[in-house]
Design a protein around this motif. Structure first.
Motif, PDB file in Angstrom:
ATOM      1  N   GLN A  78       0.755  -1.289   0.058  1.00  6.77           N
ATOM      2  CA  GLN A  78      -0.321  -0.035  -0.514  1.00  6.77           C
ATOM      3  C   GLN A  78       0.541   1.303   0.311  1.00  6.77           C
ATOM      4  N   GLY A  79       1.541   1.651  -0.867  1.00 11.11           N
ATOM      5  CA  GLY A  79       2.629   2.437  -1.148  1.00 11.11           C
ATOM      6  C   GLY A  79       3.544   2.149  -1.223  1.00 11.11           C
ATOM      7  N   ARG A  80       4.561   2.919  -2.481  1.00  8.50           N
ATOM      8  CA  ARG A  80       5.502   1.901  -2.654  1.00  8.50           C
ATOM      9  C   ARG A  80       6.390   3.392  -2.001  1.00  8.50           C
ATOM     10  N   PHE A  81       8.209   3.036  -3.603  1.00  9.53           N
ATOM     11  CA  PHE A  81       9.425   3.709  -2.585  1.00  9.53           C
ATOM     12  C   PHE A  81       9.667   3.977  -4.235  1.00  9.53           C
ATOM     13  N   HIS A  82      10.227   5.736  -4.279  1.00 11.19           N
ATOM     14  CA  HIS A  82      10.763   6.060  -5.538  1.00 11.19           C
ATOM     15  C   HIS A  82      12.038   6.320  -5.390  1.00 11.19           C
ATOM     16  N   TYR A  83      12.734   6.488  -6.708  1.00 16.41           N
ATOM     17  CA  TYR A  83      14.193   7.106  -6.492  1.00 16.41           C
ATOM     18  C   TYR A  83      13.937   8.338  -6.277  1.00 16.41           C
ATOM     19  N   TYR A  84      13.418   9.135  -6.342  1.00 15.14           N
ATOM     20  CA  TYR A  84      13.511  10.695  -6.193  1.00 15.14           C
ATOM     21  C   TYR A  84      13.343  10.864  -4.846  1.00 15.14           C
ATOM     22  N   GLU A  85      12.892   9.523  -3.880  1.00 11.10           N
ATOM     23  CA  GLU A  85      13.233  10.471  -2.308  1.00 11.10           C
ATOM     24  C   GLU A  85      14.307  10.125  -1.467  1.00 11.10           C
ATOM     25  N   GLY A  86      15.243   9.823  -2.469  1.00 12.84           N
ATOM     26  CA  GLY A  86      16.604   9.827  -2.354  1.00 12.84           C
ATOM     27  C   GLY A  86      16.875   8.006  -2.117  1.00 12.84           C
ATOM     28  N   TYR A  87      16.166   7.506  -1.795  1.00  8.20           N
ATOM     29  CA  TYR A  87      16.455   5.768  -2.346  1.00  8.20           C
ATOM     30  C   TYR A  87      17.508   5.365  -3.780  1.00  8.20           C
ATOM     31  N   PRO A  88      18.476   4.205  -3.073  1.00  3.94           N
ATOM     32  CA  PRO A  88      18.839   4.010  -4.666  1.00  3.94           C
ATOM     33  C   PRO A  88      18.243   2.803  -5.294  1.00  3.94           C
ATOM     34  N   LEU A  89      17.656   2.592  -5.806  1.00  3.73           N
ATOM     35  CA  LEU A  89      17.527   1.107  -6.869  1.00  3.73           C
ATOM     36  C   LEU A  89      17.247   0.312  -5.727  1.00  3.73           C
ATOM     37  N   GLU A  90      17.940   0.427  -6.032  1.00  7.48           N
ATOM     38  CA  GLU A  90      18.905  -1.382  -4.379  1.00  7.48           C
ATOM     39  C   GLU A  90      17.241  -1.376  -3.271  1.00  7.48           C
ATOM     40  N   GLN A  91      17.336  -0.187  -2.650  1.00  6.97           N
ATOM     41  CA  GLN A  91      15.832   0.395  -2.013  1.00  6.97           C
ATOM     42  C   GLN A  91      15.146  -0.087  -2.031  1.00  6.97           C
ATOM     43  N   VAL A  92      14.917   0.886  -3.557  1.00  2.00           N
ATOM     44  CA  VAL A  92      13.465   1.141  -4.574  1.00  2.00           C
ATOM     45  C   VAL A  92      12.701  -0.789  -4.547  1.00  2.00           C
ATOM     46  N   THR A  93      13.520  -0.892  -4.392  1.00  2.00           N
ATOM     47  CA  THR A  93      13.343  -2.662  -5.015  1.00  2.00           C
ATOM     48  C   THR A  93      13.581  -3.665  -3.939  1.00  2.00           C
ATOM     49  N   PHE A  94      13.784  -2.906  -2.817  1.00  2.00           N
ATOM     50  CA  PHE A  94      14.155  -4.618  -1.695  1.00  2.00           C
ATOM     51  C   PHE A  94      12.143  -4.936  -1.148  1.00  2.00           C
ATOM     52  N   PRO A  95      11.372  -3.832  -1.765  1.00  2.14           N
ATOM     53  CA  PRO A  95      10.479  -5.219  -1.025  1.00  2.14           C
ATOM     54  C   PRO A  95       9.759  -5.957  -2.026  1.00  2.14           C
TER      55      PRO A  95
END
Length: 275
Positions: A78-95
């Motif tokens: 219920q909600g995701r993560f984005h590159y623009y939030e400052g997370y590297p793509l490894e963290q964006v795709t962690f879930p």
């Protein structure tokens, strides 16, 4: 990918929830309401899960929801993560990696996107048939773990043809109009300029957003079958003579959420087995 972090997050979830789901859902801006439809729901806030990022965007509740949708066991972000939030793509795709460890085999990815194709209108739903990674980065850069996937994954059918056909059949059954097209991922967080939209149209893009592609790449690496669905929340810059805003995105997704929920429910209810 830090294998220890992945194992610790997965172990924590397994201690809290005993899920047998093989279907995962990633719900984008304004579309998280679908997770509220899950029965027998068990909810874990992202901040409780070891090494999970935190969602900072309006319209993203930031919860992992386990439950049944139309009788099928699912896991919903219920909600995701984005590159623009400052997370590297490894963290964006962690879930997505955590879903892989939890046994997810089929993944439905949704987003709100800007319409690049001038034949689209705000409020359309679009099946993603292919994508263009325009983010200047890639989630698989770095050492490859063969236990998670092969070094050079094939992306020629990143969106499973049998699931695309299934979605079209469901939309026809419900008499819901469904566009089809190519999704372009940019980094954001600014919206594109009119010149950039003209470029993306020349390149073959039909919709543009700031998410989805990293998750889909990792899901393919993990041998998941992917179905992608965009809500065209606004027409992209330069098509209509009006400024763009995140509020418009939320307003449009709210307007079409009944069709969205109805379609995804039927999709899941009659979801075909893996090809």
């Amino acid at each position: 990918m830090n294998k220890t972090y992945l194992q610790e997050a997965t172990q924590f979830i397994n201690q809290r929830v005993h899920s047998t789901a093989t279907i995962g859902l990633i719900l984008g801006s304004g579309l998280g309401v679908l997770a509220d439809e899950l029965e027998e729901a068990e909810v874990i806030d992202y901040h409780e899960i070891p090494h999970f990022p935190r969602s900072t965007v309006e319209g993203h509740k930031g919860r992992l929801v386990f439950g049944k949708l139309e009788g099928k066991s699912v896991i919903a972000m219920q909600g995701r993560f984005h590159y623009y939030e400052g997370y590297p793509l490894e963290q964006v795709t962690f879930p997505v990696r955590v879903m892989q460890m939890l046994g997810i085999k089929q993944l439905v990815v949704t987003n709100a996107a800007g319409g690049v194709n001038e034949n689209f209108s705000a409020g359309d739903l679009m099946l993603i048939t292919d994508h263009i990674n325009n983010m200047g980065d890639h989630p698989l850069i770095g050492e490859n773990d063969p236990e998670l996937g092969e070094r050079f994954p094939d992306m020629s059918q990143a969106y499973a043809p049998y699931l695309i056909q299934h979605a079209e059949n469901c939309a026809n059954q419900l008499n819901i109009g469904l566009q089809k097209g190519v999704y372009v991922a940019n980094t954001g967080p600014s919206y594109e300029t009119p010149a950039e939209i003209r470029m993306l149209r020349i390149l073959g893009g039909d919709a543009v957003g700031m998410s989805t592609v990293p998750e889909v790449i990792v899901a393919n690496h993990a041998k998941m079958d992917v179905l992608g669905l965009s809500c065209i929340s606004n027409m992209a810059a330069g098509i209509l003579d009006q400024p763009l805003s995140h509020q418009e995105v939320i307003d449009t997704t709210n307007r079409v959420r009944d069709d969205f929920i109805t379609l995804v429910k039927l999709l899941i209810k009659s979801f075909p087995n893996e090809a």
